[in-house]
Design an enzyme around this catalytic site. Structure first.
Site, PDB file in Angstrom:
ATOM      1  N   ASP A 122      18.871  46.608  70.797  1.00 50.67           N
ATOM      2  CA  ASP A 122      18.401  46.020  69.629  1.00 50.67           C
ATOM      3  C   ASP A 122      17.405  44.754  70.015  1.00 50.67           C
ATOM      4  OD1 ASP A 122      20.344  44.113  70.685  1.00 50.67           O
ATOM      5  OD2 ASP A 122      21.270  43.730  68.685  1.00 50.67           O
ATOM      6  N   GLU A 123      17.528  44.541  71.557  1.00 44.65           N
ATOM      7  CA  GLU A 123      16.710  43.245  72.019  1.00 44.65           C
ATOM      8  C   GLU A 123      15.162  43.788  71.989  1.00 44.65           C
ATOM      9  OE1 GLU A 123      17.877  41.441  75.558  1.00 44.65           O
ATOM     10  OE2 GLU A 123      20.017  41.536  75.228  1.00 44.65           O
ATOM     11  N   TYR A 148      13.941  41.967  80.839  1.00 44.12           N
ATOM     12  CA  TYR A 148      14.722  43.129  80.707  1.00 44.12           C
ATOM     13  C   TYR A 148      14.296  43.928  79.226  1.00 44.12           C
ATOM     14  CZ  TYR A 148      18.731  45.582  78.443  1.00 44.12           C
ATOM     15  OH  TYR A 148      19.472  46.516  77.485  1.00 44.12           O
ATOM     16  N   LYS A 152      12.746  47.613  78.431  1.00 40.76           N
ATOM     17  CA  LYS A 152      13.361  48.562  77.576  1.00 40.76           C
ATOM     18  C   LYS A 152      12.555  48.901  76.488  1.00 40.76           C
ATOM     19  CE  LYS A 152      17.111  49.982  77.565  1.00 40.76           C
ATOM     20  NZ  LYS A 152      17.758  51.474  78.162  1.00 40.76           N
TER      21      LYS A 152
HETATM   22  P1  NAD Z   1      25.312  48.935  83.244  1.00 47.09           P
HETATM   23  O1  NAD Z   1      24.297  48.013  84.108  1.00 47.09           O
HETATM   24  O2  NAD Z   1      26.805  48.663  83.146  1.00 47.09           O
HETATM   25  O3  NAD Z   1      25.220  50.220  83.942  1.00 47.09           O
HETATM   26  C1  NAD Z   1      23.969  50.712  84.176  1.00 47.09           C
HETATM   27  C2  NAD Z   1      24.023  52.112  85.253  1.00 47.09           C
HETATM   28  O4  NAD Z   1      22.822  52.606  85.465  1.00 47.09           O
HETATM   29  C3  NAD Z   1      24.793  51.496  86.514  1.00 47.09           C
HETATM   30  O5  NAD Z   1      25.892  52.746  86.642  1.00 47.09           O
HETATM   31  C4  NAD Z   1      23.788  51.868  87.441  1.00 47.09           C
HETATM   32  O6  NAD Z   1      24.023  52.432  88.758  1.00 47.09           O
HETATM   33  C5  NAD Z   1      22.806  52.836  86.792  1.00 47.09           C
HETATM   34  N1  NAD Z   1      21.526  52.883  87.326  1.00 47.09           N
HETATM   35  C6  NAD Z   1      20.635  51.739  87.580  1.00 47.09           C
HETATM   36  N2  NAD Z   1      19.362  52.096  88.081  1.00 47.09           N
HETATM   37  C7  NAD Z   1      19.450  53.386  88.312  1.00 47.09           C
HETATM   38  C8  NAD Z   1      18.550  54.236  88.702  1.00 47.09           C
HETATM   39  N3  NAD Z   1      17.409  53.921  89.332  1.00 47.09           N
HETATM   40  N4  NAD Z   1      18.801  55.655  89.011  1.00 47.09           N
HETATM   41  C9  NAD Z   1      20.124  55.898  88.427  1.00 47.09           C
HETATM   42  N5  NAD Z   1      20.965  55.067  87.974  1.00 47.09           N
HETATM   43  C10 NAD Z   1      20.723  53.837  87.806  1.00 47.09           C
HETATM   44  O7  NAD Z   1      24.578  48.858  81.939  1.00 47.09           O
HETATM   45  P2  NAD Z   1      25.339  49.356  80.382  1.00 47.09           P
HETATM   46  O8  NAD Z   1      25.808  47.885  79.750  1.00 47.09           O
HETATM   47  O9  NAD Z   1      26.382  50.366  80.572  1.00 47.09           O
HETATM   48  O10 NAD Z   1      23.848  49.855  79.517  1.00 47.09           O
HETATM   49  C11 NAD Z   1      23.704  51.145  79.457  1.00 47.09           C
HETATM   50  C12 NAD Z   1      22.572  51.445  78.794  1.00 47.09           C
HETATM   51  O11 NAD Z   1      22.661  50.809  77.410  1.00 47.09           O
HETATM   52  C13 NAD Z   1      21.332  50.813  78.948  1.00 47.09           C
HETATM   53  O12 NAD Z   1      20.082  51.565  79.083  1.00 47.09           O
HETATM   54  C14 NAD Z   1      21.206  49.401  78.155  1.00 47.09           C
HETATM   55  O13 NAD Z   1      19.842  49.179  78.174  1.00 47.09           O
HETATM   56  C15 NAD Z   1      21.622  50.064  76.778  1.00 47.09           C
HETATM   57  N6  NAD Z   1      22.335  49.069  76.098  1.00 47.09           N
HETATM   58  C16 NAD Z   1      23.357  48.133  76.605  1.00 47.09           C
HETATM   59  C17 NAD Z   1      24.040  47.425  75.560  1.00 47.09           C
HETATM   60  C18 NAD Z   1      25.117  46.453  76.134  1.00 47.09           C
HETATM   61  O14 NAD Z   1      25.501  45.636  75.312  1.00 47.09           O
HETATM   62  N7  NAD Z   1      25.399  46.237  77.490  1.00 47.09           N
HETATM   63  C19 NAD Z   1      23.616  47.346  74.114  1.00 47.09           C
HETATM   64  C20 NAD Z   1      22.490  48.371  73.827  1.00 47.09           C
HETATM   65  C21 NAD Z   1      21.980  49.114  74.742  1.00 47.09           C
HETATM   66  O1  DAU Z   2      21.756  43.350  72.452  1.00 51.14           O
HETATM   67  C1  DAU Z   2      22.128  44.368  73.240  1.00 51.14           C
HETATM   68  C2  DAU Z   2      21.880  43.722  74.678  1.00 51.14           C
HETATM   69  O2  DAU Z   2      23.185  42.918  75.078  1.00 51.14           O
HETATM   70  C3  DAU Z   2      21.900  44.684  75.845  1.00 51.14           C
HETATM   71  O3  DAU Z   2      20.720  45.388  75.783  1.00 51.14           O
HETATM   72  C4  DAU Z   2      22.020  44.085  77.165  1.00 51.14           C
HETATM   73  O4  DAU Z   2      22.123  45.170  78.291  1.00 51.14           O
HETATM   74  C5  DAU Z   2      23.430  43.531  77.441  1.00 51.14           C
HETATM   75  O5  DAU Z   2      23.669  42.925  78.499  1.00 51.14           O
HETATM   76  C6  DAU Z   2      23.466  42.450  76.087  1.00 51.14           C
HETATM   77  O6  DAU Z   2      22.400  41.298  76.228  1.00 51.14           O
HETATM   78  P1  DAU Z   2      22.793  39.728  76.131  1.00 51.14           P
HETATM   79  O7  DAU Z   2      21.844  38.911  76.793  1.00 51.14           O
HETATM   80  O8  DAU Z   2      23.009  39.483  74.674  1.00 51.14           O
HETATM   81  O9  DAU Z   2      24.445  39.541  76.624  1.00 51.14           O
HETATM   82  P2  DAU Z   2      25.000  38.675  77.741  1.00 51.14           P
HETATM   83  O10 DAU Z   2      26.324  39.116  77.904  1.00 51.14           O
HETATM   84  O11 DAU Z   2      24.309  38.636  79.107  1.00 51.14           O
HETATM   85  O12 DAU Z   2      25.103  37.309  76.870  1.00 51.14           O
HETATM   86  C7  DAU Z   2      25.500  37.430  75.591  1.00 51.14           C
HETATM   87  C8  DAU Z   2      25.575  35.856  75.122  1.00 51.14           C
HETATM   88  O13 DAU Z   2      26.218  34.989  75.776  1.00 51.14           O
HETATM   89  C9  DAU Z   2      23.926  35.530  75.057  1.00 51.14           C
HETATM   90  O14 DAU Z   2      23.585  34.682  74.022  1.00 51.14           O
HETATM   91  C10 DAU Z   2      24.071  34.437  76.350  1.00 51.14           C
HETATM   92  C11 DAU Z   2      25.281  33.784  76.316  1.00 51.14           C
HETATM   93  N1  DAU Z   2      26.034  33.595  77.661  1.00 51.14           N
HETATM   94  C12 DAU Z   2      26.034  34.755  78.555  1.00 51.14           C
HETATM   95  C13 DAU Z   2      26.681  34.435  79.862  1.00 51.14           C
HETATM   96  C14 DAU Z   2      26.822  35.425  80.855  1.00 51.14           C
HETATM   97  C15 DAU Z   2      26.664  32.548  77.781  1.00 51.14           C
HETATM   98  O15 DAU Z   2      26.745  31.570  76.956  1.00 51.14           O
HETATM   99  N2  DAU Z   2      27.211  32.241  79.003  1.00 51.14           N
HETATM  100  C16 DAU Z   2      27.342  33.265  79.947  1.00 51.14           C
HETATM  101  O16 DAU Z   2      27.898  32.843  80.962  1.00 51.14           O
END
Ligand code: NAD
Ligand code: DAU
Length: 332
Positions: A122-123, A148, A152
């Site tokens: 959603d970012e 980031y 995306k």
């Molecule tokens: P993560 O960082 O936990 O995992 C990413 C994985 O991708 C890892 O296993 C890493 O080794 C692999 N990777 C990185 N670079 C690579 C490359 N060049 N080739 C092959 N593998 C590679 O991430 P996540 O939080 O599980 O997010 C997964 C997907 O979901 C991402 O595309 C992210 O943008 C999306 N997403 C995440 C969130 C969230 O809240 N974490 C929310 C919405 C969407």
């Molecule tokens: O919205 C989806 C996204 O959510 C994904 O695309 C990203 O991959 C995922 O990392 C996440 O991004 P955020 O930046 O929202 O997540 P993060 O866990 O880094 O931070 C969540 C919120 O907490 C944000 O407002 C920043 C704040 N924060 C984060 C950290 C690590 C703190 O206040 N303290 C902290 O130590």
């Protein structure tokens, strides 16, 4: 959808999705993962070898990607550099993996006429004011804030263009903030849980009023599977579970669950360009594909997640010092 290639399947959401596939389908699955710092072989260790195979490789390497895409009927693309704070320190791997890697995959999917699902965030829509009555929809204009989210957004645009120009059989999903087991301790919820376990105070950026729309990773998985099974080619679906909470509310809940005072909070330097609020309107996914979140009770999901980190210390402990050293150097 008999043979799936899941990129990034050793990461947080990818590994939970692979478990979901094993539990809810008969598909065989190949995980393609570079095993960066964010990956965990352990997260896949209990899965049957007859169903799940891990190939270690880079999605930006066409020689690795092409034969794998050719050998599968469907590609589900999770692999990414995923952490905003890292992208502010060094954007380069974000451009390489998220943009060049996605380009490499969709070129292979085009050559082999594969079904492709692109997992995004959603970012890409930027942020909303705290008092804005609107939420993000599939029609919200792109307005990313961080390296980031810009990378995306770039990958989303590539997929959309490949659908329109080359007829790529692709769908896209943009999901809100996930939580649950196997999330790296660099991210907000695991960082604060493990800080409190270690007897320290949660570290909250800025005034702590930034809002994130939390969804359990299991609900993200079921939504992606619904899109694979019933989604319309060329369409984008927003995934969210009506989980808006500000960061202070989340850390107070973590402190409460772990028996600490809800005021035990350390406010630290704000994130550069810090998005204020995300909020998802997921009506399209619900009405067209009949999807519903099953883990919508955030407090129960958070309690289960805290319990998971309490019982999986051997998994997260090896990463904790490096993560805290990274944040300490930035005053966070
Ligand atoms: P993560 O960082 O936990 O995992 C990413 C994985 O991708 C890892 O296993 C890493 O080794 C692999 N990777 C990185 N670079 C690579 C490359 N060049 N080739 C092959 N593998 C590679 O991430 P996540 O939080 O599980 O997010 C997964 C997907 O979901 C991402 O595309 C992210 O943008 C999306 N997403 C995440 C969130 C969230 O809240 N974490 C929310 C919405 C969407
Ligand atoms: O919205 C989806 C996204 O959510 C994904 O695309 C990203 O991959 C995922 O990392 C996440 O991004 P955020 O930046 O929202 O997540 P993060 O866990 O880094 O931070 C969540 C919120 O907490 C944000 O407002 C920043 C704040 N924060 C984060 C950290 C690590 C703190 O206040 N303290 C902290 O130590």
């Amino acid at each position: 959808m008999d043979r799936l290639l899941v990129t990034g399947g050793a990461g947080f959401i990818g590994s939970n999705f692979v478990h979901h596939l094993v539990d809810h389908t008969d598909a065989t699955i190949t995980v393609l993962d570079k095993l960066t710092y964010a990956a965990s072989r352990e997260s896949l260790a209990d899965l049957p070898e007859s169903r799940v195979q891990l190939v270690v490789g880079d999605i930006a390497d066409s020689a690795t990607v092409d034969p794998l895409v050719a050998a599968h009927d469907t590609v589900v693309h999770f692999a990414a550099e995923s952490h905003n704070d890292n992208s502010l320190s060094d954007p380069s791997p974000f451009v390489q993996t998220n943009i060049v890697g996605t380009f490499t995959l969709i070129e292979a999917a085009r050559r082999h006429d594969s079904r492709f699902h692109h997992v995004s965030t959603d970012e890409v829509y930027g942020d909303l004011a705290l008092d804005d009555p609107k939420r993000f929809t599939e029609d919200t204009p792109y307005h990313p804030s961080s390296p980031y989210s810009a990378s995306k957004a770039g990958s989303d645009h590539l997929v959309r263009a490949w659908v329109r120009s080359f007829g790529l059989r692709a769908t896209i999903s943009n999901c809100s903030n996930n939580y649950g087991p196997w999330q790296h301790v660099e991210k907000f919820i695991p960082r604060q849980i493990t800080e409190v376990i270690d007897g320290r105070k949660p570290r909250v950026y800025g005034d702590g009023l930034n809002v994130r729309d939390w969804i359990h990773t299991e609900d993200h998985s079921s939504a992606v599977l619904a899109i694979l099974e019933r989604g319309e080619i060329g369409e984008t679906y927003l995934i969210g579970a009506d989980g808006e909470r500000n960061n202070l509310e989340v850390v107070r809940a973590i402190l409460r669950h772990l028996g600490r005072s809800e005021d035990d909070i350390e406010f630290v330097r704000d994130r550069a360009g810090h998005d204020r609020r995300y909020a998802i309107e997921s009506g399209k996914l619900r009405s067209r594909l009949g999807w519903q979140p099953q883990y919508a009770d955030f407090d129960a999901g958070l309690a289960a997640t805290i319990e998971w980190y309490l019982t999986h210390e051997t998994w997260w402990r090896p990463h904790k010092d490096a993560v805290e050293a990274f944040y300490a150097a930035k005053g966070q």
